[in-house]
Design an enzyme around this catalytic site. Structure first.
Site, PDB file in Angstrom:
ATOM      1  N   GLU A 138       0.841  -1.193   0.000  1.00 50.47           N
ATOM      2  CA  GLU A 138       0.000   0.000   0.000  1.00 50.47           C
ATOM      3  C   GLU A 138       0.874   1.241   0.000  1.00 50.47           C
ATOM      4  OE1 GLU A 138      -2.755  -0.300   3.226  1.00 50.47           O
ATOM      5  OE2 GLU A 138      -3.778  -2.031   2.395  1.00 50.47           O
ATOM      6  N   HIS A 197      -8.602   9.732   5.135  1.00 50.96           N
ATOM      7  CA  HIS A 197      -8.284   8.779   4.069  1.00 50.96           C
ATOM      8  C   HIS A 197      -8.511   9.470   2.734  1.00 50.96           C
ATOM      9  CE1 HIS A 197      -8.122   5.180   1.616  1.00 50.96           C
ATOM     10  NE2 HIS A 197      -7.691   4.527   2.670  1.00 50.96           N
ATOM     11  N   ARG A 256      -0.696   8.980   3.131  1.00 51.53           N
ATOM     12  CA  ARG A 256      -2.099   9.384   3.060  1.00 51.53           C
ATOM     13  C   ARG A 256      -2.308  10.886   3.220  1.00 51.53           C
ATOM     14  NH1 ARG A 256      -5.090   4.615   6.602  1.00 51.53           N
ATOM     15  NH2 ARG A 256      -4.925   2.985   5.019  1.00 51.53           N
ATOM     16  N   HIS A 287     -10.741   9.477   8.906  1.00 59.59           N
ATOM     17  CA  HIS A 287     -10.563   8.029   8.883  1.00 59.59           C
ATOM     18  C   HIS A 287      -9.975   7.463  10.171  1.00 59.59           C
ATOM     19  CE1 HIS A 287      -9.960   4.047   7.308  1.00 59.59           C
ATOM     20  NE2 HIS A 287      -8.648   4.126   7.377  1.00 59.59           N
ATOM     21  N   ARG A 345      -0.532   7.886  10.256  1.00 56.84           N
ATOM     22  CA  ARG A 345      -0.408   6.431  10.319  1.00 56.84           C
ATOM     23  C   ARG A 345      -0.049   5.825   8.980  1.00 56.84           C
ATOM     24  NH1 ARG A 345      -3.841   2.233   9.248  1.00 56.84           N
ATOM     25  NH2 ARG A 345      -5.697   3.550   9.073  1.00 56.84           N
TER      26      ARG A 345
END
Length: 427
Positions: A110, A225, A267, A328, A363
């Site tokens: 990811e 997100h 992100r 998120h 994160r």
């Protein structure tokens, strides 16, 4: 009501904590909704793992870089090094992670990861893990789970927690006293208009901490997100389009059909780039194309995402879908040490409610499930070792009057959290 250990919350952190506590201790778990309505069940992309010693430094660096080097290095090291043992536990519970043709664990990648190190089960990894934890918890004779029970406030005195005030499913207010109390009540998404979180997750644990002087940390570090399915319906919970979709090759476009960012950046950066593009074009969303992903791979890896898109009129991968950032994840929370202990005696915090510094300012994708369970187990171990040193007391004269107006109390909790955040409510 009395119990040995009280766990507030039924996500993967609370469930895994219960599984690691002694079988001779009476455990009571309460949850604000039903067990399955925790954000742990919603996690799509996967869970990171240290797949070999050779990947340690790269994994460590990726986590620190995504967190803008504001992470707690000791917490990051702990999480990474203890991940293989956690995976062994999950496999023993029957969790069905994706396998390659040789039968070995398969790993995907990811955003902000330099290597493939993410275990997954289709696009419902959180449900796969948490449902198996729940099934194991059902076998525990010393565990009682009460659904639709809401923590209202802490019962504490002289910086020591003795339990909570609870509102039961019938609306009755009561007290629960315990030797140890564990706050595992999730994040703060419910106080935002647009969020991927369940609407009932309104930061109750954080508000209780603020009210009683328990230390908090990085309270304004909130992750958006980059890609949730855009809906004009205000009542809809934002449907997540997993980071793994971009990890497998999906691309972002503006209304002119132009790419405007590197989809695999962290992100917060991708989110800012999308917001910038939306402002530039005066639009409410941008577009995500899944055409670069092989149709067979798309159907097998992301069946629920594909179904959601098609149910809403978009035939992927043929059609691009409208996406928009949404709240998120909460990187801040109640400050804890590496054993998930708060600044108040006999009070622990785990999962998204807690802040041990692993995530820093942002994160890294798929570290949430891992972090929650690693530090939940560490809390369970310390509670087991320290149980004989805990104190209990009865609260027979609690004034329930301040809690009677449920709506007013919830608004006060929200006000306290937003005030503590100040003007900076996201990263």
């Amino acid at each position: 009501m009395k119990t040995d250990i009280l766990i507030v919350g039924s996500g993967c952190a609370g469930l895994y904590c219960a599984l690691n506590l002694p079988k001779d201790k009476k455990i009571l778990m309460i949850t604000k909704d039903i067990v399955e309505h925790s954000d742990s069940f919603l996690a799509q992309g996967g869970m990171c793992m240290l797949k070999s010693p050779d990947d340690y430094q790269s994994y460590f660096n990726d986590t620190m870089r995504a967190g803008h080097f504001e992470n707690n290095p000791a917490a990051v090291e702990t999480m990474i090094k203890e991940s293989p043992d956690l995976v062994k536990d999950l496999l023993s519970y029957g969790v069905d992670f994706q396998r390659d043709e040789e039968g070995n664990l398969a790993f995907t990648r990811e955003g902000a990861h330099t290597h493939n190190r993410i275990l997954y089960h289709k696009d419902v990894t959180g449900k796969e893990i948490t449902s198996h934890l729940y099934e194991q918890c059902k076998k525990l004779e010393n565990l009682t789970i009460q659904e639709q029970w809401m923590m209202v406030d802490l019962l504490c005195e002289n910086n020591r927690c003795y339990g909570i005030v609870v509102r039961k499913d019938n609306g009755q207010l009561d007290t629960i006293t315990a030797n140890d109390t564990v706050l595992a009540c999730g994040g703060i998404g419910g106080i935002y208009r647009y969020s991927t979180n369940y609407r009932h997750l309104t930061g109750d644990g954080v508000a209780a901490a603020l009210r009683h002087g328990v230390e908090v940390q990085n309270i304004n570090y909130v992750q958006f997100h980059p890609t949730t399915f855009y809906s004009e319906k205000e009542e809809d919970r934002s449907f997540l389009i997993s980071e793994s979709v971009r990890g497998e090759g999906a691309l972002l476009y503006n209304n002119k059909g132009e790419r405007f960012t590197n989809e695999l950046l962290p992100r917060d950066i991708v989110t800012r780039n999308i917001k910038k593009e939306m402002k530039k074009e005066g639009t409410n969303h941008v577009w995500l194309s899944m055409r670069p992903i092989e149709p067979e791979q798309l159907e097998s890896h992301f069946p629920n995402i594909v179904k959601h898109c098609r149910d809403n009129g978009y035939d992927v991968p043929k059609d691009m879908i409208p996406v928009v950032p949404a709240q998120h994840y909460f990187m801040g929370g109640i400050k804890v040490n590496l054993q998930s202990k708060t600044s108040m005696e006999q009070l622990y915090a785990i999962g998204e409610t807690a802040c041990n510094g692993v995530h820093g300012r942002n994160r890294l994708a798929s570290n949430s499930l891992l972090e929650s369970m690693v530090f939940a187990k560490r809390a369970a171990i310390e509670m087991t070792e320290q149980f004989q040193n805990t104190e209990t007391r009865e609260f027979t004269d609690v004034d329930f009057a301040p809690y009677q107006d449920e709506k007013a109390w919830a608004e006060e909790n929200k006000r306290m959290i937003l005030k503590e955040m100040g003007d900076k409510k996201d990263v």
